[in-house]
Every structure is written in C-alpha cells, then in structure tokens.
Design a protein around this motif. Structure first.
Motif, PDB file in Angstrom:
ATOM      1  N   LYS A 153       4.665  16.298   1.899  1.00  0.00           N
ATOM      2  CA  LYS A 153       6.101  16.292   1.633  1.00  0.00           C
ATOM      3  C   LYS A 153       6.436  15.436   0.417  1.00  0.00           C
ATOM      4  O   LYS A 153       7.324  15.785  -0.376  1.00  0.00           O
ATOM      5  CB  LYS A 153       6.862  15.791   2.858  1.00  0.00           C
ATOM      6  CG  LYS A 153       8.381  15.909   2.697  1.00  0.00           C
ATOM      7  CD  LYS A 153       9.125  15.552   3.969  1.00  0.00           C
ATOM      8  CE  LYS A 153      10.625  15.746   3.775  1.00  0.00           C
ATOM      9  NZ  LYS A 153      11.373  15.420   5.021  1.00  0.00           N
ATOM     10  N   GLU A 154       5.728  14.335   0.241  1.00  0.00           N
ATOM     11  CA  GLU A 154       5.947  13.478  -0.928  1.00  0.00           C
ATOM     12  C   GLU A 154       5.669  14.238  -2.225  1.00  0.00           C
ATOM     13  O   GLU A 154       6.345  14.030  -3.232  1.00  0.00           O
ATOM     14  CB  GLU A 154       5.050  12.250  -0.857  1.00  0.00           C
ATOM     15  CG  GLU A 154       5.469  11.220   0.166  1.00  0.00           C
ATOM     16  CD  GLU A 154       4.456  10.098   0.290  1.00  0.00           C
ATOM     17  OE1 GLU A 154       3.531  10.052  -0.552  1.00  0.00           O
ATOM     18  OE2 GLU A 154       4.579   9.273   1.213  1.00  0.00           O
ATOM     19  N   THR A 155       4.688  15.126  -2.173  1.00  0.00           N
ATOM     20  CA  THR A 155       4.283  15.858  -3.376  1.00  0.00           C
ATOM     21  C   THR A 155       5.097  17.128  -3.597  1.00  0.00           C
ATOM     22  O   THR A 155       5.543  17.407  -4.708  1.00  0.00           O
ATOM     23  CB  THR A 155       2.789  16.216  -3.296  1.00  0.00           C
ATOM     24  OG1 THR A 155       2.027  15.014  -3.223  1.00  0.00           O
ATOM     25  CG2 THR A 155       2.355  17.017  -4.525  1.00  0.00           C
ATOM     26  N   TYR A 156       5.317  17.910  -2.542  1.00  0.00           N
ATOM     27  CA  TYR A 156       5.936  19.217  -2.676  1.00  0.00           C
ATOM     28  C   TYR A 156       7.394  19.276  -2.216  1.00  0.00           C
ATOM     29  O   TYR A 156       8.061  20.296  -2.415  1.00  0.00           O
ATOM     30  CB  TYR A 156       5.119  20.263  -1.912  1.00  0.00           C
ATOM     31  CG  TYR A 156       3.729  20.450  -2.452  1.00  0.00           C
ATOM     32  CD1 TYR A 156       3.500  21.164  -3.630  1.00  0.00           C
ATOM     33  CD2 TYR A 156       2.628  19.898  -1.795  1.00  0.00           C
ATOM     34  CE1 TYR A 156       2.212  21.323  -4.133  1.00  0.00           C
ATOM     35  CE2 TYR A 156       1.343  20.054  -2.289  1.00  0.00           C
ATOM     36  CZ  TYR A 156       1.149  20.754  -3.453  1.00  0.00           C
ATOM     37  OH  TYR A 156      -0.115  20.907  -3.953  1.00  0.00           O
ATOM     38  N   GLY A 157       7.889  18.193  -1.602  1.00  0.00           N
ATOM     39  CA  GLY A 157       9.286  18.137  -1.228  1.00  0.00           C
ATOM     40  C   GLY A 157       9.631  18.792   0.093  1.00  0.00           C
ATOM     41  O   GLY A 157      10.780  18.733   0.538  1.00  0.00           O
ATOM     42  N   VAL A 158       8.667  19.429   0.721  1.00  0.00           N
ATOM     43  CA  VAL A 158       8.869  20.063   2.036  1.00  0.00           C
ATOM     44  C   VAL A 158       7.662  19.762   2.904  1.00  0.00           C
ATOM     45  O   VAL A 158       6.600  19.413   2.405  1.00  0.00           O
ATOM     46  CB  VAL A 158       9.064  21.592   1.926  1.00  0.00           C
ATOM     47  CG1 VAL A 158      10.329  21.942   1.163  1.00  0.00           C
ATOM     48  CG2 VAL A 158       7.833  22.242   1.266  1.00  0.00           C
ATOM     49  N   THR A 159       7.816  19.920   4.204  1.00  0.00           N
ATOM     50  CA  THR A 159       6.686  19.708   5.107  1.00  0.00           C
ATOM     51  C   THR A 159       5.758  20.914   5.054  1.00  0.00           C
ATOM     52  O   THR A 159       6.156  22.009   4.640  1.00  0.00           O
ATOM     53  CB  THR A 159       7.188  19.535   6.551  1.00  0.00           C
ATOM     54  OG1 THR A 159       7.796  20.760   6.985  1.00  0.00           O
ATOM     55  CG2 THR A 159       8.178  18.391   6.654  1.00  0.00           C
ATOM     56  N   PRO A 160       4.506  20.738   5.462  1.00  0.00           N
ATOM     57  CA  PRO A 160       3.589  21.888   5.515  1.00  0.00           C
ATOM     58  C   PRO A 160       4.122  23.035   6.356  1.00  0.00           C
ATOM     59  O   PRO A 160       3.960  24.198   5.992  1.00  0.00           O
ATOM     60  CB  PRO A 160       2.314  21.282   6.111  1.00  0.00           C
ATOM     61  CG  PRO A 160       2.373  19.842   5.751  1.00  0.00           C
ATOM     62  CD  PRO A 160       3.818  19.480   5.816  1.00  0.00           C
ATOM     63  N   SER A 161       4.754  22.724   7.477  1.00  0.00           N
ATOM     64  CA  SER A 161       5.286  23.774   8.353  1.00  0.00           C
ATOM     65  C   SER A 161       6.379  24.562   7.650  1.00  0.00           C
ATOM     66  O   SER A 161       6.435  25.796   7.754  1.00  0.00           O
ATOM     67  CB  SER A 161       5.843  23.153   9.643  1.00  0.00           C
ATOM     68  OG  SER A 161       4.820  22.536  10.385  1.00  0.00           O
ATOM     69  N   THR A 162       7.234  23.874   6.911  1.00  0.00           N
ATOM     70  CA  THR A 162       8.308  24.562   6.176  1.00  0.00           C
ATOM     71  C   THR A 162       7.714  25.428   5.064  1.00  0.00           C
ATOM     72  O   THR A 162       8.156  26.564   4.845  1.00  0.00           O
ATOM     73  CB  THR A 162       9.281  23.539   5.576  1.00  0.00           C
ATOM     74  OG1 THR A 162       9.847  22.751   6.627  1.00  0.00           O
ATOM     75  CG2 THR A 162      10.388  24.234   4.810  1.00  0.00           C
ATOM     76  N   ALA A 163       6.720  24.897   4.377  1.00  0.00           N
ATOM     77  CA  ALA A 163       6.090  25.662   3.297  1.00  0.00           C
ATOM     78  C   ALA A 163       5.448  26.937   3.819  1.00  0.00           C
ATOM     79  O   ALA A 163       5.471  27.976   3.149  1.00  0.00           O
ATOM     80  CB  ALA A 163       5.047  24.802   2.597  1.00  0.00           C
ATOM     81  N   ARG A 164       4.917  26.884   5.014  1.00  0.00           N
ATOM     82  CA  ARG A 164       4.272  28.054   5.608  1.00  0.00           C
ATOM     83  C   ARG A 164       5.296  29.010   6.208  1.00  0.00           C
ATOM     84  O   ARG A 164       5.001  30.181   6.449  1.00  0.00           O
ATOM     85  CB  ARG A 164       3.268  27.596   6.665  1.00  0.00           C
ATOM     86  CG  ARG A 164       2.601  28.713   7.421  1.00  0.00           C
ATOM     87  CD  ARG A 164       1.512  28.188   8.331  1.00  0.00           C
ATOM     88  NE  ARG A 164       0.223  28.202   7.664  1.00  0.00           N
ATOM     89  CZ  ARG A 164      -0.915  27.731   8.205  1.00  0.00           C
ATOM     90  NH1 ARG A 164      -0.862  27.169   9.402  1.00  0.00           N
ATOM     91  NH2 ARG A 164      -2.050  27.800   7.566  1.00  0.00           N
ATOM     92  N   GLY A 165       6.500  28.529   6.443  1.00  0.00           N
ATOM     93  CA  GLY A 165       7.531  29.388   7.018  1.00  0.00           C
ATOM     94  C   GLY A 165       7.520  29.405   8.525  1.00  0.00           C
ATOM     95  O   GLY A 165       8.048  30.337   9.145  1.00  0.00           O
ATOM     96  N   ASP A 166       6.898  28.366   9.129  1.00  0.00           N
ATOM     97  CA  ASP A 166       6.827  28.311  10.599  1.00  0.00           C
ATOM     98  C   ASP A 166       8.212  28.018  11.188  1.00  0.00           C
ATOM     99  O   ASP A 166       9.023  27.331  10.570  1.00  0.00           O
ATOM    100  CB  ASP A 166       5.848  27.222  11.041  1.00  0.00           C
ATOM    101  CG  ASP A 166       4.422  27.583  10.660  1.00  0.00           C
ATOM    102  OD1 ASP A 166       4.165  28.756  10.318  1.00  0.00           O
ATOM    103  OD2 ASP A 166       3.555  26.682  10.691  1.00  0.00           O
TER     104      ASP A 166
END
Length: 297
Positions: A284-297
C-alpha cells in the motif's frame, strides 16, 4: 502484437512464393468472434473441429493466464498433441500448454512478465530466458515481436534461409534475433548503471526474491564493503539498498497478484515478506492500495 507477429510472416511467405505455402486457421475453445486486446475481432472455429491433418497449433495468449477457464480447451489441446500436432505457445500461451500437461521434460519459454506466475503454479517447470525455444514438437516464444524471429527460424527450416531472409526483409526485419536472445533490456539499460559490482548485486536481488539476502551478504558477494555498497546505491540509483530491494520484490509480487491464483499470504511468502500484514503495508505504501483492492477482491 503477438498474434500479428506470428501470422504476418506466413502471409508474406505465401505472397513471395506465389502460392499458398501456408494456410492459417484461427481456433478458440467455443468458436465465434474473439476480441483482441486492441478491440479487433478475430473470427474463429471451435477447437473441437480442428482436423487431424493440422501441422502446428500455437496458443496465443496474454492477460491473466491463471484466470482462463475456457471449457474444453485443455482436453482439446491434449487430444491434438496425441495426434502428433506440433504444439506451440506465444506470449503466455506456454502457461496454457503447461496447464494441459504438455511441457513436461521440455525446454520452453514464456513472456518474462508471466514467468513468475507459471513458476509458482508449476514448480516442476522452469522456463528458459530466451526469445523463442524450439524443442522438437514444442515451440514457444515470448510474444511481442519475438514471433517474427521464431517464424523466421521456422520458415528457414521449411523453405531455406534465403527465402526466410526475403520474408524478414519484407517487414524491414533486418536484425533477426536468435533463439537465445534476451527478452528484456539488460540490467545496465534498465537501471542505467554500469558499475560491475552494483550490477552483480542488482542481478542477485532479482534471483533471491523469495529469500532476500542481507546488506552484508550482498556486499561480500560483490566484494565490496557495506559503506561502498551504500554509496553506490545512493550515487547511481538515488535509493538505498533496502528501498531498491523492496521495490524489486514488490514488482514481482505485483505480477503474481495480477497474474496468479496465489493467495495474499502465499504471495507474501513467495516474495520474502515475514507475513501478509507486512506485505500489505509495504504494498500500500508503494502502490496506494492494498493487495486485495488491486486484485479486485
């Protein structure tokens, strides 16, 4: 791009030969129009209707291979292989061949972006870092413009090197890549650095993602002091050793996140994070979103 790079040399070969040397057929799992990544529709025939006389079949694929669930595709590919059809994979098509069980004990390659997902899904398989690989009745290439090089080799095999050169010249493809050519720019080009010790450390970072090495271990590996190592990273990259290493691991994690079916915890483990919470915070620090959000979960 991968699809066009594969079929255009065959069309040009027919044109230059003045006769239909090659017949190009398009198949998909269920037939009908298939939408390409650029929005172009490609009419296809159901794979089940492929004739026994088919010489070669290439699976041309991109996107997120772990999410492909085309009904009947894998059994259809296995049936064609049993018939003796030469099987190929373009871009991430090798992932589909692997899922069909058609790459065991074979040398092959896949687009570098999809290699992490394939290795995690099929740990007994190891793709080669090559533009294309021809291993008997298995032919694979990395996609993009690499099919131009692969088709040059195949046309040369069939019609001779002089004719293959005429085809390549038709496309101004004067620098034909070899099968063992790299898929990516060199580390020196990607990082814009040329210091041999720093390049050794960067290469080691990319091959020790699951088991990150300490700053002291990397310094010894490069025959540098830790102070020298810190100075090189600051001078050439403007980042610390730890910042750079973490970015390499997060880039790898991002590819696994979007292209594999691994859980968040499994991805965290595969990229050297102590736990999924640590991984999620760093992501999240790097991409601004959580892994779950990035995956669309």
């Amino acid at each position: 791009m991968s699809y066009a790079s594969a079929i255009e040399p065959l069309r040009a070969a027919n044109l230059l030969a003045g006769r239909p040397v090659y017949k190009i057929l398009n198949y998909s799992a269920t037939g009908g129009n298939v939408l390409s990544s650029t929005g172009t529709m490609v009419p296809t025939t159901p794979l089940a209707q492929a004739p026994t006389s088919l010489h070669s079949l290439f699976v041309c694929a991109g996107g997120h291979p772990s999410q492909w669930q085309a009904p009947g595709m894998l059994p259809g590919l296995r049936k064609l292989a049993r018939w003796g059809v030469r099987m190929g994979g373009i871009s991430s098509g090798a992932y589909v061949l692997a899922a069909a069980g058609l790459l065991g004990q074979r040398q092959f390659t896949i687009h570098w972006e999809h290699a992490p997902a394939l290795i995690e899904a099929f740990p007994d398989l190891e793709p080669k870092r090559a533009r294309f690989v021809i291993d008997g009745d298995r032919i694979t290439c990395g996609g993009g413009v690499a099919p131009l090089d692969m088709m040059h080799a195949m046309i040369a095999e069939h019609l001779g090197s002089d004719f293959a050169t005429r085809v390549s010249d038709w496309f101004l493809h004067t620098q034909v890549g070899t099968s063992t050519g790299s898929q990516r720019a060199s580390l020196a080009e990607r990082y814009n650095v040329h210091h041999p010790g720093l390049l050794r450390v960067l290469e080691k970072m990319e091959t020790t993602i699951e088991d990150p090495k300490s700053r002291e271990e990397m310094a010894r590996f490069a025959r540098l002091s830790t102070r020298q190592l810190d100075r090189l990273f600051d001078q050439h990259l403007g980042k610390s050793f730890l910042e750079t290493y973490r970015q390499v691991r997060l880039d790898h994690a991002n590819r696994l996140l979007t292209q594999s079916a691994l859980t968040i915890s499994e991805i965290a483990f595969a990229t050297g994070f102590s736990n999924s919470s640590h991984f999620s915070r760093s992501y999240k620090e790097t991409y601004g979103v959580t892994p779950s959000t990035a995956r669309g979960d």
